[in-house]
Design a protein around this motif. Sequence first.
Motif, short mmCIF file in Angstrom:
data_model
loop_
_atom_site.label_atom_id
_atom_site.label_comp_id
_atom_site.label_asym_id
_atom_site.label_seq_id
_atom_site.Cartn_x
_atom_site.Cartn_y
_atom_site.Cartn_z
N GLY A 35 74.89 4.35 87.98
CA GLY A 35 73.54 3.79 87.85
C GLY A 35 72.63 4.24 88.97
O GLY A 35 71.43 4.44 88.77
N GLU A 60 73.42 0.33 83.26
CA GLU A 60 72.35 -0.64 83.04
C GLU A 60 71.05 -0.24 83.74
O GLU A 60 69.95 -0.49 83.26
N GLN A 61 71.17 0.41 84.88
CA GLN A 61 70.01 0.79 85.68
C GLN A 61 69.09 1.77 84.95
O GLN A 61 67.93 1.93 85.32
N ILE A 62 69.56 2.37 83.89
CA ILE A 62 68.72 3.30 83.16
C ILE A 62 67.54 2.57 82.51
O ILE A 62 66.52 3.17 82.20
N SER A 63 67.67 1.27 82.33
CA SER A 63 66.57 0.49 81.73
C SER A 63 65.36 0.41 82.65
O SER A 63 64.27 0.06 82.22
N ARG A 64 65.51 0.75 83.92
CA ARG A 64 64.37 0.78 84.83
C ARG A 64 63.46 1.98 84.59
O ARG A 64 62.35 2.03 85.10
N SER A 66 61.15 3.18 82.60
CA SER A 66 60.29 2.68 81.53
C SER A 66 59.60 3.77 80.72
O SER A 66 59.16 3.52 79.60
#
Length: 68
Positions: A35, A60-64, A66
């Motif tokens: 991440g 999960e950090q890929i959701s940052r 945008s």
Amino acid sequence: MGTSIEKISESSSPDCPELTTLLLGCNERLTTISGDFFRSMLRLLVLDLSFCRYLNGLPEQISRLSSL
């Protein structure tokens, strides 16, 4: 693209705040991406992971990212 990378760890996190395109496709041995690898890629628009068939999922950090 098309390398023999198996794992992208947090220690390989580049400082690329202006990066907009990342081509990791055709890395058939790639199984894991940390991440923290995406930490400084806030402008990333294109992420190519095509033909990375053994990739176990995305962090999960890929959701940052945008704009991705």
